[in-house]
Design an enzyme around this catalytic site. Structure first.
Site, short mmCIF file in Angstrom:
data_model
loop_
_atom_site.label_atom_id
_atom_site.label_comp_id
_atom_site.label_asym_id
_atom_site.label_seq_id
_atom_site.Cartn_x
_atom_site.Cartn_y
_atom_site.Cartn_z
N SER A 177 -64.94 17.32 -41.22
CA SER A 177 -63.66 17.74 -41.80
C SER A 177 -62.60 16.74 -41.35
O SER A 177 -62.03 16.87 -40.27
CB SER A 177 -63.31 19.16 -41.33
OG SER A 177 -64.28 20.08 -41.79
N LEU A 178 -62.35 15.76 -42.19
CA LEU A 178 -61.47 14.66 -41.80
C LEU A 178 -60.00 15.03 -42.07
O LEU A 178 -59.19 15.08 -41.15
CB LEU A 178 -61.85 13.40 -42.57
CG LEU A 178 -61.31 12.09 -42.01
CD1 LEU A 178 -61.91 11.79 -40.64
CD2 LEU A 178 -61.59 10.93 -42.97
N CYS A 205 -61.18 31.20 -34.57
CA CYS A 205 -61.39 29.78 -34.28
C CYS A 205 -60.31 29.30 -33.32
O CYS A 205 -59.15 29.72 -33.41
CB CYS A 205 -61.33 28.96 -35.58
SG CYS A 205 -61.73 27.20 -35.35
N GLU A 251 -65.77 26.68 -35.25
CA GLU A 251 -66.25 25.31 -35.09
C GLU A 251 -67.70 25.38 -34.60
O GLU A 251 -67.96 25.73 -33.44
CB GLU A 251 -65.36 24.55 -34.09
CG GLU A 251 -65.93 23.26 -33.56
CD GLU A 251 -66.35 22.28 -34.65
OE1 GLU A 251 -67.56 21.97 -34.72
OE2 GLU A 251 -65.47 21.82 -35.42
N CYS A 306 -72.53 29.94 -47.40
CA CYS A 306 -71.66 29.41 -46.35
C CYS A 306 -71.52 30.46 -45.25
O CYS A 306 -71.13 31.60 -45.52
CB CYS A 306 -70.29 29.08 -46.94
SG CYS A 306 -69.09 28.48 -45.72
N CYS A 318 -56.34 24.25 -36.56
CA CYS A 318 -55.96 23.44 -37.72
C CYS A 318 -54.81 24.13 -38.44
O CYS A 318 -54.87 25.33 -38.75
CB CYS A 318 -57.16 23.25 -38.65
SG CYS A 318 -58.51 22.32 -37.89
N ASN A 340 -56.46 25.52 -50.94
CA ASN A 340 -56.32 26.92 -51.34
C ASN A 340 -55.19 27.53 -50.52
O ASN A 340 -55.28 27.57 -49.29
CB ASN A 340 -57.62 27.69 -51.08
CG ASN A 340 -58.52 27.74 -52.30
OD1 ASN A 340 -58.05 27.83 -53.42
ND2 ASN A 340 -59.82 27.68 -52.07
N GLU A 385 -66.83 36.22 -41.95
CA GLU A 385 -66.98 36.01 -43.38
C GLU A 385 -68.21 35.16 -43.69
O GLU A 385 -68.58 34.28 -42.92
CB GLU A 385 -65.76 35.27 -43.94
CG GLU A 385 -64.46 36.03 -43.82
CD GLU A 385 -63.28 35.21 -44.31
OE1 GLU A 385 -62.17 35.77 -44.37
OE2 GLU A 385 -63.45 34.01 -44.62
#
Length: 366
Positions: free
Chosen positions: A234-235, A123, A180, A116, A127, A310, A95
């Site tokens: 990305s915390l 991945c 990542e 982006c 997460c 989202n 994407e």
């Protein structure tokens, strides 16, 4: 990739010149070829009319010029967000997204455009809230495939007749798509150098942001890299307890390692980093998390980007109410932390990272 010719987009000026010389061609042809690709937006070697016919034929034998193929596209008219699902030559789906910020005033000729891009197929970070890894990690993208996403967007804009208005120029590139980036660091950095180069797309280094889930050794490597790319982390959790619950990477690289690495990058580059924080209801949206986040941001002199979650089909997470989001933001503001609560973009077009790909994989396997 096996059985495929290399993409011409993977070559730098230096590597292309060396490859040409190895084929008995003149090295100066490299500059001509790259000018055709990145400035004149040629879509084949045949268009490069100032090259000898024999040279064009040899290039076509050696390199693949095939752009990424469009599989699906989603648009949200209200916020001018476009999401593209692209098929690579081996059938892999990735994407990329175009986000346009509204014009600030009537004097602006156009809205600002951010592209982006993705760096992996799927991945492996796992997460818990993200669609990108739901079908697992497949492979890394090579540098040419990463650049090909940018070139696809250039052509998509040109096809709309917007080249004259400047829409083929990127205001910003963010490496925040699928995968990542720092687990595919070599290809990612090569692609970004091509995007940055004067002979390439010419996007300023400070308008290119690399986002990471927190791969500490690679952040330290980036700190020593002379390129002035920006860094976003990305915390998504301000304590190890919360972060480890939703981000497995935190078990390997907890905050006690991540924060010093981020600080090293910031100090060596003299640039403010960004802390990305997706707000998830009853997971990390407590005011205590906000206070802890403020402490981290102040230590790092970082900007906080708050992102309402989202929803992803099949995952249980929800976004907090608008009132809760504002309370969280207020805690940061009261502590003088620069923070932005992102305006909702793309919620109606499978905007969560990896979601459009996942829907299409489900269709193909149904």
């Amino acid at each position: 990739m096996e059985n495929f010719r290399p993409l011409i987009f993977s070559e730098t000026k230096e590597t292309l010149a060396a490859a040409l010389e190895a084929q008995g061609e003149k090295a100066f042809r490299a500059a001509q070829i790259l000018d055709w690709i990145y400035k004149k937006r040629a879509s084949s070697f045949e268009e490069m009319t100032n090259l000898p016919a024999g040279t064009r034929a040899r290039l076509a034998e050696i390199y693949d010029f095939a752009p990424a193929e469009l599989v699906a596209k989603s648009e949200q008219a209200g916020d001018a967000t476009e999401k593209f699902l692209l098929r690579m030559r081996d059938g892999a789906l990735v994407e990329c997204v175009v986000l346009r910020a509204p014009q600030e005033n009537a004097a602006e000729a156009r809205s600002r455009k951010t592209v982006c891009i993705s760096t992996q197929v799927g991945c492996a970070q796992g997460c818990r809230f993200c669609a990108s890894g739901l079908s697992g990690w497949k492979r890394n993208l090579d540098a040419g495939e990463i650049v090909a996403q940018l070139m696809f967007v250039c052509r998509e804009c040109a096809d709309k007749g917007t080249r004259e208005t400047g829409f083929t120029d990127f205001d910003n590139i963010v490496v925040m798509g699928m995968g990542e980036p720092l687990m595919n660091c070599e290809a990612t950095m090569r692609a970004l150098r091509i995007a940055n180069a004067s002979w390439g797309l010419g996007v300023g280094a400070r308008r290119i942001t690399i986002s990471t889930s927190g791969v500490v050794p690679k952040i330290r490597e980036l700190a020593d890299d002379p390129m002035q790319f920006r860094l976003a982390i990305s915390l998504h959790g301000a304590t190890d307890e919360v972060r480890s619950r939703i981000m497995p990477v935190n078990r390997k690289y907890p905050l006690a390692q991540l924060i010093p690495a981020a600080k090293e990058f910031s100090e060596k580059h003299g640039r403010m980093i960004t802390l990305e924080f997706i707000l998830i209801e009853d997971v990390n949206d407590s005011l205590e998390q906000a206070r802890k986040l403020a402490e981290i941001a102040r230590e790092l002199h970082a900007h906080v980007n708050l992102i309402p979650y989202n929803a992803v089909e099949g995952l249980p997470w929800k976004r907090p109410s608008g009132n809760r989001q504002m309370q969280f933001l207020k805690v940061l503001q009261e502590r003088r932390v620069p923070a932005t609560l992102r305006r909702e973009k793309g919620a109606g077009i499978d905007a969560a990272c990896g979601q459009l790909r996942l829907r299409n994989i489900d269709k193909e396997t149904a």
